[in-house]
Design a protein around this motif. Structure first.
Motif, short mmCIF file in Angstrom:
data_model
loop_
_atom_site.label_atom_id
_atom_site.label_comp_id
_atom_site.label_asym_id
_atom_site.label_seq_id
_atom_site.Cartn_x
_atom_site.Cartn_y
_atom_site.Cartn_z
N PHE A 1 87.00 87.17 28.11
CA PHE A 1 86.75 88.25 27.16
C PHE A 1 87.52 89.48 27.59
O PHE A 1 87.55 89.82 28.77
CB PHE A 1 85.26 88.62 27.14
N GLY A 2 88.14 90.14 26.63
CA GLY A 2 88.73 91.43 26.92
C GLY A 2 87.60 92.42 27.19
O GLY A 2 86.49 92.24 26.69
N GLU A 3 87.87 93.45 27.97
CA GLU A 3 86.79 94.35 28.36
C GLU A 3 86.11 94.98 27.14
O GLU A 3 84.89 95.09 27.09
CB GLU A 3 87.34 95.44 29.29
N GLU A 4 86.91 95.33 26.15
CA GLU A 4 86.34 95.95 24.95
C GLU A 4 85.42 94.97 24.21
O GLU A 4 84.34 95.34 23.76
CB GLU A 4 87.46 96.41 24.01
N ALA A 5 85.87 93.72 24.14
CA ALA A 5 85.07 92.70 23.46
C ALA A 5 83.76 92.48 24.20
O ALA A 5 82.70 92.34 23.59
CB ALA A 5 85.84 91.40 23.35
N ALA A 6 83.84 92.47 25.54
CA ALA A 6 82.64 92.24 26.35
C ALA A 6 81.64 93.37 26.17
O ALA A 6 80.44 93.18 26.27
CB ALA A 6 83.01 92.09 27.81
N LYS A 7 82.17 94.57 25.92
CA LYS A 7 81.26 95.71 25.78
C LYS A 7 80.56 95.71 24.44
O LYS A 7 79.60 96.45 24.23
CB LYS A 7 82.03 97.01 25.97
N LYS A 8 81.04 94.89 23.51
CA LYS A 8 80.38 94.86 22.20
C LYS A 8 79.21 93.87 22.21
O LYS A 8 78.08 94.26 22.24
CB LYS A 8 81.38 94.50 21.11
N ASP A 9 79.48 92.60 22.16
CA ASP A 9 78.41 91.60 22.14
C ASP A 9 79.06 90.25 22.32
O ASP A 9 79.75 89.76 21.44
CB ASP A 9 77.68 91.66 20.79
N TYR B 1 73.42 91.34 25.80
CA TYR B 1 74.66 90.65 25.46
C TYR B 1 75.90 91.50 25.76
O TYR B 1 77.00 91.11 25.45
CB TYR B 1 74.69 90.29 23.96
N GLU B 2 75.68 92.70 26.32
CA GLU B 2 76.82 93.61 26.46
C GLU B 2 77.13 93.95 27.91
O GLU B 2 76.24 94.07 28.74
CB GLU B 2 76.49 94.92 25.72
N MET B 3 78.42 94.14 28.15
CA MET B 3 78.84 94.56 29.48
C MET B 3 78.55 96.04 29.65
O MET B 3 78.85 96.85 28.76
CB MET B 3 80.33 94.30 29.64
N VAL B 4 77.94 96.40 30.79
CA VAL B 4 77.59 97.81 30.98
C VAL B 4 78.26 98.43 32.19
O VAL B 4 78.18 99.65 32.38
CB VAL B 4 76.06 97.98 31.09
#
Lengths: 375, 365
Positions: free
Chosen positions: A100-108, A211-214
């Motif tokens: 997952f790209g970091e931005e995608a991981a931060k979404k859901d 579900y999100e990267m924090v």
């Protein structure tokens, strides 16, 4: 007689058919690595790597990584579009890694992973990781090792496996992450990849909440993090720690250890007035693998080292727990313990609000049980 | 009855085990979870105790009428006319059980392995295999069922492998759903445990002391209950309680994630062995049905009834197409099966006992 003929007819039907469900290898392209990013307009971009063996005269086959990518409103749609772009059918049943790209991981990430869980053919044992920047950059990068011998999927997957062995990242795959992702009382962490010029570096972990990267943690912190998860032992769980400031020669202030045994006791208590406190206690048995100061003969000397290590690791552990509380990520599962053993209290709580404020500490006790073949 | 047709009580044990373990094992944890949450495994244990009563009833009935199948002694207990009617109803029930086994089998196979193959083909292959298997004597069937029993150990091993990645805490708190729900869920568990009722026909072939027959039957039910309980509990601590709601076949899903160095997709291997278990359940029930049809039409051998029974079942089983149809069929047939297989023997026994008393009373006066 008629019956026999009928039986014969049916057995022919049965034996001569069986051509409905076939997926021929020469008609499909096997995805070995898949990456997901969000584009600026909110669409999902899938990048897939398909290694192709190139026949060479010398006998040693070369591998060429074909990279395809497509966009779509959902993960499945982008896969279907990808399928249209490629000459043969795209198969993800042998996938090794999902990035997952970091931005995608931060979404859901669950929105994207749904297709993996739903498809009976998908490879649930594929590893899963977060990449710095865009996943497509990692998948399509031409690293030194992937130029000739191995496919990008294999390369990334092996890199993470090595990191798992060294305990710098927790060992997770698409399935093992799932129960924890759903759990209201526990969160998880995934390997964090940083693409460098000619190699990929697994240099830490991405911390998730729900579900999100924090947030993320790096190198040495990640090892202590893995130790705190209660992992017993891996091939080389190693740490280098500063144990004094006395020496002028800086190198003499450090000792490297290898964890031989790691025992965790994890207590969660609720006081009568519903105050929650949690405490993780680690009992580590270690072997000294590097100590240029030498002279590990006396009991006192070893005790000094033990004390210094105990102190510095306890400090590290508490810093990590503080960080996790600030990120609101309950990776060690305090909430899970509450659900299991203090269910009435749990039902009253809003865990997302409560967790950052609970009394949560850790202590580490180190015991040296060996020091290599010199003293 | 020809003496070469009999089976021993040990064979009876395996026959019953193979009839009980079947199509239900894959989705059982899910069905139980839907009601009793993580306490589903307790419901299962309770159901295991409940069926002991049915087992006792079946055993007692067969002891009162030795060497006779249910179709032989039903008219004797209830009178010729009522007995005939109930015989027909019982045969219809057995047909429906065979059909539901085929439906559920097809449902899983077409969802997990054969996406393209027409469902009639999937069903008819299994049905015809079973028809072939039941054209022989009870002893040969028992031998076959015994032969494939070691395969169950492999299933056991695969499920046991899940313990490399379980979260024991998910099973807690125990008993949170309350006793009422746990007991009401045990009816669902009962449906999965059905299969012991094939004893109504196999007991007629069993030789030996009647206590050892009862022992064999009770051990069967104990083994199967514990095996199911093990499977259910394992899935409950493997999946998060929130997650299991969306996984209808938790056992397979759990195995899908495992890979060994030389093996991938263990779920497919599990399925292959599971198909054998389904086959054996179907063999028992088809044999039961064919015996019923034989008695009904006074045929010389059940062999001549077998192909018709198999093909009719296969034809009806390929009717339901969508997932909701399948659910409706399996639910309705599950309920009727529970009434006929678990409750009916108890009722029949009561009537039989009352009748005997009356006859005795009549004889003494």
């Amino acid at each position: 007689m008629i019956l026999k003929k009928l039986l014969l007819f049916f057995s022919c039907l049965v034996l001569l058919s069986g051509c409905w469900d076939q997926a021929q290898l020469n008609e499909s392209k096997l995805i070995r690595a898949a990456g997901f990013d969000y584009t600026k307009d909110g669409k999902i971009k899938t990048t897939a790597a398909v290694p192709q063996a190139m026949s060479a005269d010398t006998g040693t086959g070369k591998v060429f990584n074909e990279i395809f990518s497509a966009k779509g409103n959902t993960a499945r749609q982008s896969r279907i579009r990808l399928d249209r772009k490629v000459s043969e059918r795209v198969e993800a049943s042998k996938n090794l890694i999902v990035v997952f790209g970091e931005e995608a991981a931060k979404k859901d990430i669950y929105h994207i992973l749904d297709v993996f869980y739903r498809d009976p053919k998908s490879a649930l044992n594929a590893r899963i990781a977060v990449a710095k920047g865009k996943a497509s950059d990692v998948i399509s990068a031409r690293f030194e090792e992937t130029k000739s011998s191995i496919g990008i999927g294999k390369y990334l997957s092996e890199s993470i496996r090595a990191a798992e062995g060294a305990s710098t990242v927790p060992a997770e795959n698409i399935q093992t992450v799932c129960p924890v992702m759903f759990d209201p009382g526990q969160d998880f962490a995934l390997p964090y990849l940083v693409p460098k010029k000619n190699a990929v570096s697994v240099n830490g972990i991405a911390i998730f909440h729900g579900y999100e990267m924090v947030g993320k943690m790096h190198g040495a912190e990640a090892v202590v993090f893995t130790l705190l998860t209660g992992k017993q032992k891996t091939i080389s769980m190693s740490l280098t720690k500063k144990i004094s400031d006395k020496h002028k020669d800086k190198i003499l202030n450090y000792a490297s250890i290898k964890v031989k045994r790691n025992k965790r006791t994890f207590n969660v208590n609720v006081s009568p007035d519903d105050k929650i406190s949690a405490h993780i206690k680690l009992n580590m048995k270690v072997v000294i693998t590097e100590y240029p100061g030498d002279n590990l003969t006396s009991k006192k000397k070893i005790q000094n080292i033990e004390n210094a290590l105990t102190k510095s690791l306890t400090k590290d552990a508490n810093i990590i727990i503080k960080k996790l509380q600030d990120m609101n990520s309950d990776t060690f599962g305090v909430g899970r313990k509450l659900i299991a053993f203090h269910n009435p209290t749990w039902k009253k709580l809003d865990w997302n609000k409560e967790y950052p404020n609970i009394d949560y500490t850790a202590s580490v006790k180190v015991k040296v049980i060996g020091h290599g073949i010199i003293e | 009855m020809n003496s070469s047709h009999t089976i021993t009580h040990r064979q009876l044990f395996f026959v019953l085990i193979q009839s009980q373990i079947g199509v239900g094992v894959l989705s059982l944890p899910y069905t139980l979870f839907a009601k009793a949450k993580t306490d589903g495994w307790i419901s299962l244990l309770l159901a295991g105790i409940f069926i002991q009563f049915s087992i006792l009833a079946i055993w007692k009935l067969c002891e009162m009428y030795p060497k006779q199948t249910i179709f032989d002694f039903m008219p004797k207990i209830l009178g010729t006319k009522l007995g005939l009617l109930l015989n027909i109803l019982f045969i219809v029930h057995l047909f429906s059980v065979c059909i539901v086994i085929l439906i559920l089998y097809n449902n899983i196979v077409s969802k997990w392995i054969f996406f393209q193959t027409p469902r009639f083909i999937v069903i008819i292959i299994l049905a015809l295999t079973c028809v072939y298997c039941i054209t022989c004597t009870a002893r040969e069937i028992a031998r076959f069922l015994m032969l494939v029993s070691p395969l169950l150990l492999i299933l056991f091993f695969f499920v046991g492998y899940a313990y490399t990645d379980v979260h024991l805490l998910y099973a807690f708190p125990v008993g949170a759903t309350g006793i009422k729900t746990i007991i009401s869920t045990s009816t669902d568990a009962l449906i999965a445990l059905l299969g012991f009722d094939t004893a109504l026909v196999f007991l007629a072939y069993t030789e030996g002391k009647s206590t050892s027959k009862l022992k064999a039957m009770s051990y069967t039910s104990l083994c199967v209950t514990l095996f199911y309980c093990f499977v259910t509990f394992t899935t409950y601590i493997f999946f998060n309680p929130v997650e299991i709601v969306i996984v209808p076949e938790p056992v397979l899903y759990m195995l899908k994630a495992f890979s060994f160095k030389f093996l991938e997709r263990t779920d497919l291997i599990f399925l292959t062995i599971w198909i054998v278990s389904v086959t054996t359940s179907l063999i028992s029930y088809l044999f039961f049905t064919a015996k019923g049809v034989q008695t009904l039409f006074k045929l010389h051998h059940h062999k001549s009834a077998a192909p018709y029974v198999g093909i009719i079942c296969a034809l009806i089983a390929s009717i339901p197409g969508s997932k909701l149809d399948v659910q409706m069929w399996s639910k309705t047939i599950g309920m009727t099966a529970m009434i006929f297989s678990a409750l009916f023997p108890i009722l029949l026994l009561l009537i039989a006992i009352i009748r005997k008393r009356k006859e005795k009373g009549a004889a003494s006066t």
